[in-house]
Design a protein around this motif. Structure first.
Motif, mmCIF file in Angstrom:
data_model
loop_
_atom_site.group_PDB
_atom_site.id
_atom_site.type_symbol
_atom_site.label_atom_id
_atom_site.label_comp_id
_atom_site.label_asym_id
_atom_site.label_seq_id
_atom_site.Cartn_x
_atom_site.Cartn_y
_atom_site.Cartn_z
ATOM 1 N N ASN A 8 -10.411 -19.198 -9.602
ATOM 2 C CA ASN A 8 -11.167 -18.423 -8.623
ATOM 3 C C ASN A 8 -11.760 -19.314 -7.536
ATOM 4 N N LEU A 9 -12.231 -20.490 -7.931
ATOM 5 C CA LEU A 9 -12.817 -21.408 -6.961
ATOM 6 C C LEU A 9 -11.749 -21.921 -5.996
ATOM 7 N N SER A 10 -10.564 -22.203 -6.525
ATOM 8 C CA SER A 10 -9.456 -22.638 -5.655
ATOM 9 C C SER A 10 -9.055 -21.530 -4.693
ATOM 10 N N TRP A 11 -9.034 -20.307 -5.194
ATOM 11 C CA TRP A 11 -8.729 -19.153 -4.332
ATOM 12 C C TRP A 11 -9.736 -19.050 -3.197
ATOM 13 N N LEU A 12 -11.041 -19.172 -3.535
ATOM 14 C CA LEU A 12 -12.067 -19.063 -2.509
ATOM 15 C C LEU A 12 -11.928 -20.173 -1.470
ATOM 16 N N ALA A 13 -11.699 -21.400 -1.927
ATOM 17 C CA ALA A 13 -11.558 -22.524 -0.996
ATOM 18 C C ALA A 13 -10.409 -22.273 -0.012
ATOM 19 N N ALA A 14 -9.318 -21.724 -0.523
ATOM 20 C CA ALA A 14 -8.174 -21.436 0.352
ATOM 21 C C ALA A 14 -8.524 -20.350 1.368
ATOM 22 N N LYS A 15 -9.208 -19.312 0.946
ATOM 23 C CA LYS A 15 -9.573 -18.215 1.850
ATOM 24 C C LYS A 15 -10.594 -18.669 2.890
ATOM 25 N N VAL A 16 -11.509 -19.536 2.484
ATOM 26 C CA VAL A 16 -12.479 -20.070 3.435
ATOM 27 C C VAL A 16 -11.765 -20.958 4.452
ATOM 28 N N GLY A 17 -10.792 -21.728 3.978
ATOM 29 C CA GLY A 17 -10.040 -22.612 4.866
ATOM 30 C C GLY A 17 -9.280 -21.873 5.949
ATOM 31 N N THR A 18 -8.801 -20.669 5.638
ATOM 32 C CA THR A 18 -8.054 -19.882 6.636
ATOM 33 C C THR A 18 -8.951 -18.945 7.434
ATOM 34 N N GLY A 19 -10.239 -18.929 7.124
ATOM 35 C CA GLY A 19 -11.166 -18.062 7.841
ATOM 36 C C GLY A 19 -11.181 -16.639 7.357
ATOM 37 N N GLU A 20 -10.505 -16.334 6.244
ATOM 38 C CA GLU A 20 -10.470 -14.954 5.738
ATOM 39 C C GLU A 20 -11.772 -14.564 5.044
ATOM 40 N N ILE A 21 -12.510 -15.562 4.562
ATOM 41 C CA ILE A 21 -13.818 -15.302 3.944
ATOM 42 C C ILE A 21 -14.822 -16.266 4.556
ATOM 43 N N ASP A 22 -15.967 -15.721 4.995
ATOM 44 C CA ASP A 22 -17.017 -16.583 5.546
ATOM 45 C C ASP A 22 -18.372 -16.372 4.883
ATOM 46 N N THR A 23 -18.456 -15.400 3.966
ATOM 47 C CA THR A 23 -19.724 -15.072 3.315
ATOM 48 C C THR A 23 -19.510 -14.871 1.817
ATOM 49 N N VAL A 24 -20.425 -15.424 1.012
ATOM 50 C CA VAL A 24 -20.388 -15.209 -0.436
ATOM 51 C C VAL A 24 -21.715 -14.604 -0.875
ATOM 52 N N LEU A 25 -21.637 -13.424 -1.472
ATOM 53 C CA LEU A 25 -22.823 -12.790 -2.043
ATOM 54 C C LEU A 25 -23.021 -13.323 -3.453
ATOM 55 N N LEU A 35 -28.212 -4.921 -8.204
ATOM 56 C CA LEU A 35 -27.828 -6.291 -7.886
ATOM 57 C C LEU A 35 -28.824 -6.888 -6.896
ATOM 58 N N MET A 36 -29.397 -8.025 -7.289
ATOM 59 C CA MET A 36 -30.332 -8.786 -6.464
ATOM 60 C C MET A 36 -29.701 -10.143 -6.150
ATOM 61 N N GLY A 37 -30.040 -10.726 -5.026
ATOM 62 C CA GLY A 37 -29.494 -12.039 -4.747
ATOM 63 C C GLY A 37 -29.556 -12.422 -3.285
ATOM 64 N N LYS A 38 -28.614 -13.280 -2.871
ATOM 65 C CA LYS A 38 -28.601 -13.846 -1.523
ATOM 66 C C LYS A 38 -27.167 -13.859 -0.992
ATOM 67 N N ARG A 39 -27.068 -13.995 0.320
ATOM 68 C CA ARG A 39 -25.779 -14.211 0.977
ATOM 69 C C ARG A 39 -25.721 -15.662 1.460
ATOM 70 N N PHE A 40 -24.620 -16.337 1.159
ATOM 71 C CA PHE A 40 -24.441 -17.723 1.563
ATOM 72 C C PHE A 40 -23.265 -17.866 2.522
ATOM 73 N N GLU A 41 -23.410 -18.780 3.465
ATOM 74 C CA GLU A 41 -22.247 -19.224 4.221
ATOM 75 C C GLU A 41 -21.244 -19.795 3.225
ATOM 76 N N ALA A 42 -19.998 -19.403 3.351
ATOM 77 C CA ALA A 42 -19.004 -19.732 2.324
ATOM 78 C C ALA A 42 -18.837 -21.237 2.128
ATOM 79 N N GLU A 43 -18.874 -22.001 3.230
ATOM 80 C CA GLU A 43 -18.720 -23.459 3.092
ATOM 81 C C GLU A 43 -19.869 -24.044 2.277
ATOM 82 N N TYR A 44 -21.083 -23.577 2.528
ATOM 83 C CA TYR A 44 -22.236 -24.079 1.780
ATOM 84 C C TYR A 44 -22.132 -23.693 0.305
#
Length: 458
Positions: A8-25, A35-44
């Protein structure tokens, strides 16, 4: 790191690299199941949060529905300063949230900041404890939660502005199984099905239900923790898709007098060595099953009074329990009988127990933890289920009834030595206070019913 987490982490890294994902809840379920929590910039997230986690205020497990901190909890309070707990991403839950733009979501466990032990009162912790107990007995737990909801042709903001009165339902006649009325709701329902599927939450089907605008979308069964995770993500998805379309959905157990309530039927079975441990040749009335099946069923039924608020956690929950309303009112089991609190369905490898007592407002982690604790005690004690009931259970006045109010259920939970021994003293005290506080808040409130009844004519 598990294989699933690494993938899953490799999948996310690939999607962030192509710009398909920029936010992680990054979220966790609170005591209400929200559900409680935060939104993070995907690179962070990839650089810092995936491995180290993040922090959240521990008051989040002591608030009321309005996010006001409730006093009287030992876990977190003003005297302790409302510190932080640690949110630890369970990367096995990382997945796209396709209903949100360029977003992924991951669920977290909660750890104590100092000891890094799991927070004992967190709902996800309580379920994991019971799953570990089942694992120690050699069992894998498979489950499905079958959620119903009402859909309205007004937005959440409009509903709020209208005082939640006079809301237009999506349907205008009882639509149970009606394909025509389902077609009218299909723009919303299809969007939900497709988003869930694309987000790693497999769907079986959707159908109209018995109320005006009432519907259900059924998810594929899964291992119990994964199922609870899917359950809370399902609710989040439906609410946010509705928001995007100017609609609203409610998971209240009983949104309208005279209409069907919304349930959460829990299907559960134990598996060992890849086989359904409930399958067998012993006779339980017309049901053929194993001793494991009979003992688990017996324990689950026997301990409903101990854990009733885990299945029906709100004041509104208890309005659903009306005879002849499709909601169960008495503690009995039967085979393929929708008047029963426990409906046994399937045969052989598909044999499972369906508990129909829970409402759509339940917290799935708590409900599944209660179900497991109860059923596993039935195995340990070698309990025997009561005789199977055949016929209309609504008319069986001699059978024990579910409580009439949250207050009654909370008192039963508070007095239960079994619930206290199962959860541990701290968690038992925490949830006793939680349910009693909810009941007390209702008792202090002045309702529209009172004003309509007494304003002029008393």
């Amino acid at each position: 790191m598990t294989e699933n987490a690494a993938r899953n982490l490799s999948w996310l890294a690939a999607k962030v690299g192509t710009g398909e994902i920029d936010t992680v809840l990054v979220g966790f379920p609170d005591h209400y199941g929200r559900l409680m929590g935060k939104r993070f910039e995907a690179e962070y997230f990839l650089e810092e949060v995936a491995e180290r986690g993040t922090h959240g205020c521990d008051y989040l497990l002591t608030t009321d529905m309005e996010m006001e901190p409730v006093q009287g909890y030992r876990f977190a309070n003003w005297e302790l300063g409302y510190g932080d707990f640690h949110l630890v991403p369970d990367l096995a839950t990382l997945r796209p949230a396709t209903w949100l733009e360029k977003s992924a979501i991951v669920l977290c466990d909660l750890e104590d900041e100092r000891t890094h032990r799991l927070v004992g009162v967190a709902p996800r912790t309580l379920l994991k404890q019971q799953l570990e107990r089942a694992r120690a007995m050699g069992y894998t737990v498979m489950a499905a939660s079958e959620l119903e909801y009402y859909l309205y042709r007004v937005s959440y903001r409009q509903a709020h502005q209208q005082g939640y009165a006079g809301l237009e339902p999506a349907g205008y006649y009882l639509e149970d199984y009606h394909l025509l009325q389902g077609t009218r709701e299909e723009p919303f329902t299809r969007a939900v099905r497709q988003h869930l599927k694309a987000s790693g939450i497999p769907v079986e089907n959707s159908k109209g239900e018995w109320g005006l605008g009432q519907h259900e979308v059924n998810l594929r069964y899964a291992e119990a923790l994964e199922m609870a995770d899917r359950h809370v993500l399902f609710k989040q998805c439906l609410k946010e898709v509705a928001e995007s379309m100017g609609l609203s959905v409610t998971f209240m157990a009983k949104p309208h007098h005279g209409q069907a309530g919304s349930s959460c039927h829990i299907h559960l079975s134990l598996w060992k060595d890849g086989q359904n441990a409930f399958a067998g040749e012993e006779a339980f009335g017309p049901v053929q099953g194993s001793k494991v099946f009979g003992q688990f069923l017996a324990g689950w039924i026997a301990h409903i009074p101990d854990f009733m608020p885990f299945y029906a956690p709100t004041v509104n929950s208890y309005k659903r329990y009306e005879d002849g309303s499709w909601a169960p009112t008495r503690l009995a089991w039967s085979y393929d009988n929708r008047t029963a609190g426990f409906r046994v369905v399937g045969r052989g490898a598909s044999l499972r127990i369906e508990c129909r007592i829970g409402g759509a407002d339940l917290n799935p982690y708590l409900a599944l933890a209660a179900a497991l604790a109860s059923g596993l005690d039935g195995l340990e004690q070698g309990l025997t289920p009561p005789p199977i009931f055949q016929g209309d259970i609504y008319q069986a006045r001699h059978l024990p009834r579910v409580p009439y109010t949250l207050g009654e259920a909370a008192e039963g939970f508070a007095r239960s030595t079994f619930a206290k021994a199962t959860l541990g003293e701290a968690a038992h005290e925490h949830y006793t206070h939680f349910f009693k506080s909810e009941w007390q808040a209702f008792n202090r409130a002045v309702t529209d019913w009172e004003r309509k009844r007494y304003y002029e004519r008393i």
